[in-house]
Design an enzyme around this catalytic site. Structure first.
Site, mmCIF file in Angstrom:
data_model
loop_
_atom_site.group_PDB
_atom_site.id
_atom_site.type_symbol
_atom_site.label_atom_id
_atom_site.label_comp_id
_atom_site.label_asym_id
_atom_site.label_seq_id
_atom_site.Cartn_x
_atom_site.Cartn_y
_atom_site.Cartn_z
ATOM 1 N N CYS A 54 0.829 -1.216 0.000
ATOM 2 C CA CYS A 54 0.000 0.000 0.000
ATOM 3 C C CYS A 54 0.862 1.265 0.000
ATOM 4 C CB CYS A 54 -0.914 -0.009 1.223
ATOM 5 S SG CYS A 54 -2.077 1.356 1.247
ATOM 6 N N CYS A 58 0.438 4.461 7.054
ATOM 7 C CA CYS A 58 -0.188 4.275 8.372
ATOM 8 C C CYS A 58 0.764 3.504 9.303
ATOM 9 C CB CYS A 58 -1.508 3.528 8.213
ATOM 10 S SG CYS A 58 -2.551 4.231 6.914
ATOM 11 N N CYS A 61 0.241 -0.269 10.331
ATOM 12 C CA CYS A 61 -0.233 -1.254 9.352
ATOM 13 C C CYS A 61 0.869 -2.101 8.730
ATOM 14 C CB CYS A 61 -1.020 -0.531 8.253
ATOM 15 S SG CYS A 61 -1.844 -1.701 7.139
ATOM 16 N N CYS A 98 -17.179 -8.482 4.593
ATOM 17 C CA CYS A 98 -16.415 -7.242 4.460
ATOM 18 C C CYS A 98 -15.155 -7.501 3.653
ATOM 19 C CB CYS A 98 -15.999 -6.727 5.835
ATOM 20 S SG CYS A 98 -17.363 -6.554 6.974
ATOM 21 N N CYS A 129 -19.878 -5.201 2.578
ATOM 22 C CA CYS A 129 -19.118 -4.046 3.070
ATOM 23 C C CYS A 129 -17.787 -4.047 2.338
ATOM 24 C CB CYS A 129 -18.892 -4.171 4.567
ATOM 25 S SG CYS A 129 -17.867 -2.830 5.236
ATOM 26 N N CYS A 189 -19.325 2.846 8.000
ATOM 27 C CA CYS A 189 -18.722 2.126 9.107
ATOM 28 C C CYS A 189 -17.418 2.856 9.396
ATOM 29 C CB CYS A 189 -18.447 0.686 8.679
ATOM 30 S SG CYS A 189 -17.418 -0.252 9.831
ATOM 31 N N ARG A 261 -18.496 -2.196 17.166
ATOM 32 C CA ARG A 261 -17.837 -3.487 16.918
ATOM 33 C C ARG A 261 -16.539 -3.616 17.686
ATOM 34 N NH1 ARG A 261 -17.215 -3.711 11.636
ATOM 35 N NH2 ARG A 261 -19.374 -4.319 11.473
HETATM 36 N N1 SAM Z 1 -6.738 0.473 3.132
HETATM 37 C C1 SAM Z 1 -8.029 0.757 3.600
HETATM 38 C C2 SAM Z 1 -8.051 1.896 4.564
HETATM 39 O O1 SAM Z 1 -7.066 2.091 5.298
HETATM 40 O O2 SAM Z 1 -9.059 2.583 4.634
HETATM 41 C C3 SAM Z 1 -8.725 -0.430 4.224
HETATM 42 C C4 SAM Z 1 -8.010 -1.449 5.062
HETATM 43 S S1 SAM Z 1 -7.343 -0.903 6.607
HETATM 44 C C5 SAM Z 1 -6.318 -2.255 7.028
HETATM 45 C C6 SAM Z 1 -8.738 -0.889 7.711
HETATM 46 C C7 SAM Z 1 -8.534 -0.502 9.156
HETATM 47 O O3 SAM Z 1 -7.960 -1.576 9.882
HETATM 48 C C8 SAM Z 1 -7.633 0.669 9.464
HETATM 49 O O4 SAM Z 1 -8.269 1.886 9.279
HETATM 50 C C9 SAM Z 1 -7.319 0.441 10.929
HETATM 51 O O5 SAM Z 1 -8.260 1.087 11.756
HETATM 52 C C10 SAM Z 1 -7.450 -1.081 11.080
HETATM 53 N N2 SAM Z 1 -6.126 -1.682 11.324
HETATM 54 C C11 SAM Z 1 -5.146 -1.855 10.409
HETATM 55 N N3 SAM Z 1 -4.051 -2.420 10.974
HETATM 56 C C12 SAM Z 1 -4.337 -2.588 12.278
HETATM 57 C C13 SAM Z 1 -3.599 -3.111 13.386
HETATM 58 N N4 SAM Z 1 -2.358 -3.523 13.252
HETATM 59 N N5 SAM Z 1 -4.194 -3.157 14.599
HETATM 60 C C14 SAM Z 1 -5.468 -2.726 14.725
HETATM 61 N N6 SAM Z 1 -6.211 -2.213 13.723
HETATM 62 C C15 SAM Z 1 -5.659 -2.135 12.507
HETATM 63 FE FE1 SF4 Z 2 -2.874 1.107 3.401
HETATM 64 FE FE2 SF4 Z 2 -2.870 -0.154 5.740
HETATM 65 FE FE3 SF4 Z 2 -3.170 2.478 5.669
HETATM 66 FE FE4 SF4 Z 2 -5.158 0.898 4.766
HETATM 67 S S1 SF4 Z 2 -4.412 1.041 6.868
HETATM 68 S S2 SF4 Z 2 -4.347 2.759 3.794
HETATM 69 S S3 SF4 Z 2 -3.948 -0.788 3.925
HETATM 70 S S4 SF4 Z 2 -1.337 1.352 5.005
#
Ligand code: SAM
Ligand code: SF4
Ligand code: DTB
Length: 326
Positions: A54, A58, A61, A98, A129, A189, A261
């Site tokens: 990606c 973040c 992530c 989802c 979703c 959501c 949730r």
């Molecule tokens: N890439 C898209 C986005 O960020 O909108 C969708 C997937 S992203 C993985 C969805 C959500 O998962 C993130 O906004 C975050 O809140 C949650 N998430 C991701 N990694 C996580 C982690 N290591 N621990 C807890 N929540 C996590």
């Molecule tokens: Fe990309 Fe992970 Fe951020 Fe979603 S949460 S935008 S998958 S880096």
């Protein structure tokens, strides 16, 4: 007065959050019972339809290309594979499917496959979703017309703390996409992550932002950070379980009619902590042994927990008290 129209101030929300825990849980459970069947829980199943690589940064992530994680990047998976997984999820009792993609935003060339996925999931009788990153107006309409029920787009934390966690987009970009999704008639959501080093005030501010949307999100996922190797938050200090429960209860009180949730992190929680979260008003979970890339409790463990608590999974045809009251 219509509870949906209450505008929360930060001070009022903070006062709720800071109540003695017994008072806070009593109030949260009271609000919960006014709006939902307290012994029912909504179950969703997740599938990563495009993993890793990606462009966003973040800090939590495993899927960010900038985080040096060794997760291999995949292409968007085939529609048929998605529908095979959706059918399994339905047969296992989940009512919502989802689909998550590790994208900053979907590309035009992916839209036909995404539309086919939504249509296929709907044809199985499940709610659909997706979470695909930012969307433009045209994409929102395409997904709405395909029958998409929910779009997940988390604000993750407060506006103040956001730039400490993500620098490749702004908090306002998130809000823009959510507004677009909501205006098209797709349910939103949106929630966040606790345990990223944020202050208590950041948790309260995040909930105030969500609660003051008109209307608030239909579904509010509260994730506990699952620290991922090679990410900036790999060594973050875990959040205290009671502080986590307080945030769930505050979400329930600020957003009485939303599903709250209990999302990522359940595999690290004791049965007692999860039970306290349900008592505080959480009424939805992800089921299945994986989330997107990280682990979730095994199905047997969840079945035992729900049975011990006398909690029953919502069935697809079931209306919540909140829906019935519309
Ligand atoms: N890439 C898209 C986005 O960020 O909108 C969708 C997937 S992203 C993985 C969805 C959500 O998962 C993130 O906004 C975050 O809140 C949650 N998430 C991701 N990694 C996580 C982690 N290591 N621990 C807890 N929540 C996590
Ligand atoms: Fe990309 Fe992970 Fe951020 Fe979603 S949460 S935008 S998958 S880096
Ligand atoms: C949400 O708030 N939590 C889910 C869902 N929305 C997409 C994702 C949790 C991801 C946990 C880390 C992982 O599996 O990689």
């Amino acid at each position: 007065m219509n509870v949906k129209n209450i505008r929360w101030t930060r001070d009022a929300a903070q006062a709720v959050h800071d109540l003695p825990v017994m008072d806070l849980l009593y109030r949260a459970q009271t609000v919960h019972r006014e709006n939902f069947d307290p012994n029912r829980i909504q179950t969703s199943r997740l599938l990563s339809i495009k993993t890793g690589g990606c462009a966003e940064d973040c800090a939590y992530c495993s899927q960010s290309a900038r985080n040096g994680s060794d997760l291999p990047a995949t292409k968007l998976i085939e529609v048929q594979r998605v529908l095979t997984e959706a059918r399994k999820a339905r047969d296992g009792g989940a009512t919502r499917f989802c689909m998550g993609a590790a994208w900053r935003e979907p590309k035009a060339r992916d839209m036909d496959a995404l539309v086919a996925m939504v249509q296929g999931v709907k044809a199985l009788g499940m709610e659909s979703c997706m979470t695909l990153g930012m969307l433009d107006d045209g994409q929102v309409v395409q997904l709405r017309d395909a029958g998409l029920d929910y779009y997940n787009h988390n604000i993750d934390t407060s506006e103040r703390y956001y730039s400490k966690v993500i620098t490749t987009r702004r908090f306002a970009d998130r809000i823009d996409t959510m507004n677009r999704v909501q205006a098209a008639g797709i349910k939103v959501c949106s929630g966040g992550i606790l345990g990223m080093g944020e202050a208590v005030g950041d948790r309260v501010d995040m909930l105030v932002t969500l609660a003051n949307m008109a209307p608030p999100p239909d579904s509010v996922p509260i994730n506990m950070l699952m620290p991922q190797a090679n990410t900036p938050l790999a060594d973050a200090r875990p959040i205290d379980p009671i502080a986590f429960v307080r945030t769930i209860a505050t979400a329930r009180i600020l957003m009485p009619r939303s599903y709250v949730r209990l999302s990522a992190g359940r595999s690290e929680m004791s049965d007692e902590m999860q039970a306290m979260c349900f008592l505080a008003g959480a009424n939805s979970i992800f089921v299945g042994e994986t989330l997107l890339t990280a682990e979730n409790p095994e199905e047997d463990r969840d079945a035992v927990l729900l049975a011990k608590l006398g909690l029953e999974a919502e069935r697809p045809e079931e209306q919540t008290l909140a829906d019935a009251a519309e």
